[in-house]
Design a protein around this motif. Structure first.
Motif, short mmCIF file in Angstrom:
data_model
loop_
_atom_site.label_atom_id
_atom_site.label_comp_id
_atom_site.label_asym_id
_atom_site.label_seq_id
_atom_site.Cartn_x
_atom_site.Cartn_y
_atom_site.Cartn_z
N LEU A 35 0.81 -1.22 0.00
CA LEU A 35 0.00 0.00 0.00
C LEU A 35 0.84 1.27 0.00
O LEU A 35 0.60 2.19 -0.79
CB LEU A 35 -0.95 0.00 1.20
N ARG A 36 1.82 1.34 0.90
CA ARG A 36 2.61 2.55 0.99
C ARG A 36 3.37 2.85 -0.31
O ARG A 36 3.42 4.02 -0.74
CB ARG A 36 3.56 2.49 2.18
N PRO A 37 3.97 1.85 -0.98
CA PRO A 37 4.61 2.17 -2.27
C PRO A 37 3.64 2.75 -3.29
O PRO A 37 4.01 3.64 -4.06
CB PRO A 37 5.16 0.81 -2.71
N ALA A 38 2.41 2.22 -3.31
CA ALA A 38 1.42 2.77 -4.24
C ALA A 38 1.09 4.22 -3.90
O ALA A 38 1.02 5.08 -4.79
CB ALA A 38 0.15 1.91 -4.21
N VAL A 39 0.88 4.50 -2.62
CA VAL A 39 0.57 5.87 -2.19
C VAL A 39 1.71 6.81 -2.54
O VAL A 39 1.48 7.92 -3.05
CB VAL A 39 0.27 5.90 -0.68
N GLU A 40 2.94 6.40 -2.31
CA GLU A 40 4.09 7.26 -2.59
C GLU A 40 4.21 7.55 -4.09
O GLU A 40 4.51 8.68 -4.48
CB GLU A 40 5.36 6.61 -2.06
N ARG A 41 3.95 6.55 -4.92
CA ARG A 41 4.02 6.77 -6.37
C ARG A 41 2.89 7.70 -6.84
O ARG A 41 3.09 8.55 -7.72
CB ARG A 41 3.98 5.43 -7.10
N LEU A 42 1.73 7.56 -6.24
CA LEU A 42 0.63 8.45 -6.61
C LEU A 42 0.91 9.89 -6.18
O LEU A 42 0.63 10.84 -6.93
CB LEU A 42 -0.67 7.95 -5.97
N ARG A 43 1.48 10.04 -4.99
CA ARG A 43 1.85 11.39 -4.55
C ARG A 43 2.91 11.99 -5.47
O ARG A 43 2.87 13.19 -5.79
CB ARG A 43 2.41 11.32 -3.12
N ALA A 44 3.86 11.17 -5.89
CA ALA A 44 4.92 11.67 -6.77
C ALA A 44 4.38 12.15 -8.10
O ALA A 44 4.99 12.99 -8.77
CB ALA A 44 5.96 10.57 -6.99
N SER A 45 3.21 11.63 -8.49
CA SER A 45 2.58 12.06 -9.74
C SER A 45 1.80 13.36 -9.59
O SER A 45 1.24 13.87 -10.56
CB SER A 45 1.65 10.96 -10.27
N GLY A 46 1.75 13.89 -8.36
CA GLY A 46 1.09 15.16 -8.12
C GLY A 46 -0.29 15.06 -7.50
O GLY A 46 -0.95 16.09 -7.29
N LEU A 47 -0.74 13.86 -7.17
CA LEU A 47 -2.07 13.68 -6.58
C LEU A 47 -2.02 13.83 -5.06
O LEU A 47 -1.00 13.53 -4.43
CB LEU A 47 -2.63 12.31 -6.94
N GLU A 48 -3.12 14.26 -4.47
CA GLU A 48 -3.23 14.39 -3.02
C GLU A 48 -3.80 13.08 -2.48
O GLU A 48 -5.01 12.88 -2.43
CB GLU A 48 -4.13 15.57 -2.64
N VAL A 49 -2.92 12.19 -2.09
CA VAL A 49 -3.29 10.85 -1.65
C VAL A 49 -2.75 10.60 -0.26
O VAL A 49 -1.56 10.83 0.00
CB VAL A 49 -2.79 9.76 -2.62
N SER A 50 -3.61 10.12 0.63
CA SER A 50 -3.21 9.78 1.99
C SER A 50 -3.32 8.28 2.20
O SER A 50 -4.09 7.61 1.54
CB SER A 50 -4.12 10.49 3.00
N GLY A 51 -2.53 7.77 3.15
CA GLY A 51 -2.67 6.37 3.49
C GLY A 51 -1.36 5.63 3.58
O GLY A 51 -0.29 6.20 3.33
N PRO A 52 -1.50 4.36 3.92
CA PRO A 52 -2.76 3.69 4.23
C PRO A 52 -3.36 4.20 5.55
O PRO A 52 -2.66 4.32 6.55
CB PRO A 52 -2.38 2.22 4.31
N VAL A 53 -4.68 4.47 5.52
CA VAL A 53 -5.40 4.97 6.68
C VAL A 53 -6.19 3.82 7.29
O VAL A 53 -6.86 3.08 6.55
CB VAL A 53 -6.38 6.11 6.29
#
Length: 339
Positions: A231-249
Motif C-alpha cells: 500500500l505505501r509504495p502505491a501511495v508514494e508513487r501516486l503522490r509523486a505524480s502530483g495527486l493528493e493521496v493519503s494512506g494507508p489509513v
C-alpha cells in the motif's frame, strides 16, 4: 451535451422478470425526475404497458424511435421498442433464456446510443446473470459486458452517495483471491480510473485516501506487512505524480473521516470493506458508478429482487438516485468538454 437542452438519459429495462420495469415506471412518474432529464427507456413496449398498469401509472406509454421523434413526450413513458420478447415464454419472477436475451439486447442498444452521442448517460436496471448466461452472454456480468461494448479492458466499481464515494481495488471474488490480487500497480490503476469520474462528480482536485488492509494499518508490521509492502509504495508513487493521496489509513476510521469531509474518495481494497460503510449510511440511496468506461454509467445498488418483483412492492429510491447522479455527472462532463 448542448447547454440549451436537458440531459438525455437512456434507461435499460434490465431483466423483465425482475423489478426493473416497475421501478423505471415508478421513477419516471415522479415529476422531479422528469424535470431533471429527458429519459428514453430501451426495452419492450408491451412489458412497460404491463408495468404501468401494475403500478397504476398516470403517464402514457409511447413507442418512439428516439429522443427526436415528434411523438417523444417529456411527460410520458417513452420506450424505444428495440427488444423482442415472446410474452408466452416470459413469466414474472422466473428469469430464463428469453428474459436474459431481452436484457442483453437492451444493454447493446442503449450503450450504442450513448457511444454515438445520441444520449448523455446510461442508467441500467438490474439483470439476472444466470439468465443472461443461458442466453449466451460470454462475460461474467453486466459491467464486463459494458466494458467490451465500450472497447475497454479495465473497470472498477465505485459506490456513490451524498456522504461517501468509495472505489474498490478488487470486486466480486473470494476474499482470499482478492488479497492475492492486491499489488501496488492495481491500486495505482484504480486511482487513475477514478479520476475522470471524480471530475464528472465535480472534484477536479480530489483528496484521496487509501484504506489499510490490516488492523491499525498493520501497526508497523505487527499485524501484517501488506501496508509497507503493497500500500505505501502505491501511495508514494501516486503522490509523486502530483495527486493528493493519503494512506494507508486504518479502515476503522477512514470512512468516518471521509464522511466528515476529510476525503473526497476512499480506495477500498476489497468488496465488503467498501460496501459495508456505504450501505450502512445509504442503503437505498447508494448508486453504482462504473469507473473506466468512456461514458457515464450508473445503476441502482441492488439486484432483480425476484421475491418482490411484479407485486408493486419494489421501491424506486435507488434508481431515482442513479438518475440524479447520472444527470450531475453528464452536466459536469459536458462542462469539461466545453471548457
Amino acid at each position: 451535451m448542448a447547454s440549451e437542452r436537458m440531459p438525455r438519459l437512456v434507461l435499460t429495462m434490465g431483466d423483465p422478470s425482475g423489478i426493473g420495469p416497475e421501478i423505471i415506471v415508478k421513477a419516471l412518474c415522479d415529476p422531479m425526475v422528469r424535470k431533471m432529464a429527458h429519459c428514453l427507456i430501451v426495452g419492450n413496449a408491451a412489458i412497460f404497458q404491463q408495468a404501468a398498469k401494475l403500478v397504476e401509472a398516470n403517464l402514457p406509454v409511447r413507442s418512439v424511435s428516439g429522443f427526436d421523434d415528434p411523438a417523444f413526450d417529456p411527460d410520458g413513458l417513452n420506450v424505444l421498442d428495440a427488444v423482442e420478447l415472446d410474452l408466452r415464454r416470459w413469466t414474472p419472477q422466473k428469469p430464463n433464456e428469453e428474459s436474459g436475451r431481452a436484457a442483453i439486447r437492451a444493454i447493446e442498444v442503449a450503450t450504442q446510443l450513448v457511444l454515438q452521442g445520441a444520449a448523455d448517460a446510461l442508467v441500467t436496471a438490474p439483470i439476472h446473470k444466470a439468465a443472461a448466461h443461458q442466453a449466451g452472454l460470454p462475460f461474467a456480468g453486466h459491467t464486463e459486458f459494458l466494458a467490451a461494448l465500450c472497447g475497454v479492458t479495465e473497470t472498477r466499481l465505485m459506490l456513490v452517495c451524498d456522504e461517501l464515494r468509495v472505489i474498490h481495488v478488487t470486486g466480486h471474488m473470494a476474499l482470499l483471491y482478492a488479497l492475492a490480487a492486491l499489488t501496488p500497480e492495481r491500486i495505482i490503476k484504480t486511482v487513475e480510473l477514478a479520476l475522470p469520474v471524480l471530475s464528472w462528480l465535480g472534484f477536479d482536485h480530489p483528496r484521496i485516501a487509501v484504506a489499510a488492509l490490516n488492523p491499525h494499518a498493520g501497526e508497523e508490521g505487527a499485524f501484517g506487512d501488506e501496508e509497507e509492502r503493497l500500500l505505501r509504495p502505491a501511495v508514494e508513487r501516486l503522490r509523486a505524480s502530483g495527486l493528493e493521496v493519503s494512506g494507508p489509513v486504518p479502515a476503522d476510521s477512514v470512512f468516518w473521516q471521509a464522511w466528515q469531509g476529510a476525503f473526497d474518495l476512499v480506495v477500498a481494497l476489497y468488496h465488503d470493506q467498501g460496501h459495508i460503510p456505504v450501505k450502512v449510511l445509504a442503503f437505498d440511496r447508494a448508486v453504482n458508478v462504473t469507473a473506466g468506461l468512456p461514458i457515464v454509467r450508473t445503476s441502482p445498488d441492488h439486484g432483480v429482487a425476484l421475491d418482490i418483483a411484479w407485486q408493486n412492492r419494489a421501491r424506486a429510491t435507488s434508481l431515482m438516485a442513479a438518475i440524479r447522479w447520472a444527470v450531475m455527472m453528464a452536466k459536469h462532463r459536458a462542462l469539461g468538454r466545453s471548457g
